[in-house]
Design a protein around this motif. Structure first.
Motif, mmCIF file in Angstrom:
data_model
loop_
_atom_site.group_PDB
_atom_site.id
_atom_site.type_symbol
_atom_site.label_atom_id
_atom_site.label_comp_id
_atom_site.label_asym_id
_atom_site.label_seq_id
_atom_site.Cartn_x
_atom_site.Cartn_y
_atom_site.Cartn_z
ATOM 1 N N ARG A 302 0.840 -1.201 0.000
ATOM 2 C CA ARG A 302 0.000 0.000 0.000
ATOM 3 C C ARG A 302 0.876 1.252 0.000
ATOM 4 N NH1 ARG A 302 -4.258 -1.397 4.855
ATOM 5 N NH2 ARG A 302 -5.884 -2.447 3.657
ATOM 6 N N ASP A 371 -7.050 -4.037 -3.380
ATOM 7 C CA ASP A 371 -6.290 -4.051 -2.126
ATOM 8 C C ASP A 371 -5.619 -5.412 -1.915
ATOM 9 O OD1 ASP A 371 -5.298 -2.920 0.189
ATOM 10 O OD2 ASP A 371 -7.073 -3.365 1.392
ATOM 11 N N SER A 372 -4.936 -5.905 -2.947
ATOM 12 C CA SER A 372 -4.379 -7.252 -2.901
ATOM 13 C C SER A 372 -3.004 -7.285 -3.555
ATOM 14 C CB SER A 372 -5.312 -8.246 -3.618
ATOM 15 O OG SER A 372 -6.565 -8.344 -2.973
ATOM 16 N N HIS A 387 -10.547 -9.325 -2.648
ATOM 17 C CA HIS A 387 -10.390 -8.155 -1.800
ATOM 18 C C HIS A 387 -9.488 -8.517 -0.616
ATOM 19 C CE1 HIS A 387 -13.721 -5.937 -3.764
ATOM 20 N NE2 HIS A 387 -14.277 -7.139 -3.870
ATOM 21 N N ALA A 388 -8.475 -7.679 -0.361
ATOM 22 C CA ALA A 388 -7.582 -7.840 0.790
ATOM 23 C C ALA A 388 -7.007 -9.258 0.817
ATOM 24 C CB ALA A 388 -8.307 -7.524 2.096
ATOM 25 N N LEU A 407 -11.978 -4.546 3.371
ATOM 26 C CA LEU A 407 -11.710 -4.197 4.759
ATOM 27 C C LEU A 407 -12.509 -2.956 5.137
ATOM 28 C CD1 LEU A 407 -7.852 -4.770 4.767
ATOM 29 C CD2 LEU A 407 -9.603 -6.256 5.735
ATOM 30 N N THR A 412 -5.463 -2.690 9.277
ATOM 31 C CA THR A 412 -5.815 -4.099 9.166
ATOM 32 C C THR A 412 -4.985 -4.930 10.133
ATOM 33 O OG1 THR A 412 -6.124 -5.929 7.619
ATOM 34 C CG2 THR A 412 -4.118 -4.617 7.353
ATOM 35 N N ILE A 417 -6.748 -10.607 6.638
ATOM 36 C CA ILE A 417 -6.269 -10.768 5.269
ATOM 37 C C ILE A 417 -6.399 -12.225 4.848
ATOM 38 C CG2 ILE A 417 -4.259 -10.534 3.762
ATOM 39 C CD1 ILE A 417 -3.283 -8.350 5.704
#
Length: 444
Positions: A302, A371-372, A387-388, A407, A412, A417
């Motif tokens: 991120r 988000d992965s 997702h995640a 999330l 997190t 995850i």
């Protein structure tokens, strides 16, 4: 990010510097992602491995004698390490050396696997003594950073330090997972706390250490004798450690015949060295993050996408890697990239947002990846959504499958995850809940 540059200036002529990269054990905190690989072989930013960062820093620092200590699934790193060639360490004299556990005729605690990074150095003590360096640099291989270590070496020698600890600033929650460092304004370390239950401090050791080798080896051997019940012989600290070290007293033999009890640096070794009064802290400039847990690994990616990672921004110290170039990435009709990073060979017809795709990943039409981090060769079929997630290489996500969940916020935890192990298959319409772990080769 791989490139060829002219050789960097070396450390001062006549100064013997030896670097040991501790490439670690099983990496159990990364769970299914390290079942079949050493943790330093994990990819970062799609095309690099974690081990590239310490090796590139050493090359940029002109350090040419580099040992890489690998205990767990060492074969998973061998091809990548390529005998040190990508970092110009393949030399006739000195240069790259890979160290693996051995069995022989010595004592049990000299053979086999180590039980922590201080214990690992103890097992290498004879090799280090024969090499006879003036400075020993010890680094871990699961951190993302960039550094020229020559200024740190110069400072270490100028102040007469027995150990120099490079430090970074982190949040208090992350600090509780690390070795917290207390130092004076002049940089002399007064105490360390190893993984304290709670802390309001934010300065932690980056696991980049510079040692006076003679003091280090003498202290390791003294601590080992004390743990074995022989008592200390002259000077130094007791095993309790100094000034809030958070280390319990150890009185008696180690847990087993092959375990010295020395553990990690922050348990006994650093507190003992701190009590001698010649340990110094030096801030590490630029981005640094320990990515040895799923949440930290995802957060580092991120940070990369948000432009907070500067490790690739230094043309004088590029992050080198043997990763070969592949076919250009391609985004087809209907494909969408939103704050994403793609590697060579990627083919996208779906939507990819806030994610990093490794080489040869395919995202088909109507699929969504958010988000992965997807590693080499993952295929996400039409209509699927992720997702995640951290998805290992060679995984296939079937049509309309759902893996993970968005999330609720930016923060997190490891448990939120979803981890998918290497060569797993999620069938068409499958549903893998948030926080699930699919072992390598799973069919779900």
């Amino acid at each position: 990010m791989s490139r060829t540059t002219s050789a960097p200036p070396s450390v001062p002529v006549g100064l013997r510097v030896l670097a040991i990269v501790q490439a670690g054990g099983a990496g159990s905190r990364m769970e299914v992602l390290t079942r079949e690989r050493a943790k330093p072989a994990l990819p970062f930013a799609g095309t690099h491995a974690l081990v590239d960062f310490p090796l590139s820093a050493l090359r940029a620092s002109g350090i040419v004698d580099v040992w890489v200590s690998v205990q767990y699934l060492s074969g998973s790193l061998d091809t990548h390490l390529a005998g040190g060639r990508p970092w110009d360490l393949d030399r006739t004299h000195g240069g790259f050396r890979r160290l693996t556990p051995e069995q022989g005729s010595g004592a049990a605690h000299d053979d086999g696997f180590s039980h922590g990074n201080a214990d690992g150095l103890f097992r290498m003590r004879d090799d280090v003594r024969v090499h006879d360096p003036d400075v020993l640099v010890v680094l871990s291989a699961d951190h993302v950073f960039s550094a020229d270590l020559r200024p740190a070496i110069a400072h270490h020698l100028r102040v007469g330090a027995e150990c120099t600890v490079l430090t970074a600033q982190v949040g208090v929650q992350e600090a509780a997972e690390k070795m917290v460092v207390h130092a004076t304004g002049e940089g002399r370390v007064t105490a360390v706390e190893y993984k304290p239950d709670t802390t309001d401090q934010t300065t932690v050791a980056t696991e980049i250490f510079l040692y006076d080798p003679r003091v280090l080896l003498a202290e390791l051997e003294r601590l080992h004798r004390e743990l074995a019940g022989g008592g200390a012989d002259g000077g130094g600290a007791s095993i309790v450690g100094g000034g809030g070290a958070g280390v319990g007293e150890q009185d008696g033999p180690a847990a087993g015949p092959d375990d010295t009890g020395l553990g990690d640096f922050g348990e006994l070794l650093l507190p003992a060295l701190v009590s001698r009064g010649r340990v110094h802290a030096l801030p590490l400039e630029g981005y640094w993050r320990d990515v040895g847990r799923p949440a930290a690994y995802l957060q580092a990616h991120r940070d990369l996408l948000a432009g907070r990672v500067d490790v690739f921004d230094h043309p004088d110290r590029p992050v080198l890697s043997p990763t070969p170039a592949g076919a250009p990435a391609w985004v087809g009709d209907g494909g969408e990239l939103d704050g994403a990073m793609v590697s060579p060979g990627v083919r996208v017809r779906g939507r990819v947002a806030r994610s990093v795709l490794g080489p040869d990943v395919v995202v088909e039409g109507g699929a969504v990846v958010e988000d992965s981090v997807l590693m080499r060769g993952v295929v996400v079929e039409a209509g699927a959504s992720l997702h995640a997630c951290l998805v290992d290489e060679g995984v296939r996500i079937g049509r309309d499958a759902v893996v993970g969940r968005p999330l609720p916020g930016t923060r997190t935890t490891d448990g939120a995850i979803t981890l998918v192990g290497r060569h797993s298959v999620v069938g068409a319409g499958g549903d893998v809940p948030a926080g699930a772990r699919l072992e390598p080769g799973t069919t779900a």
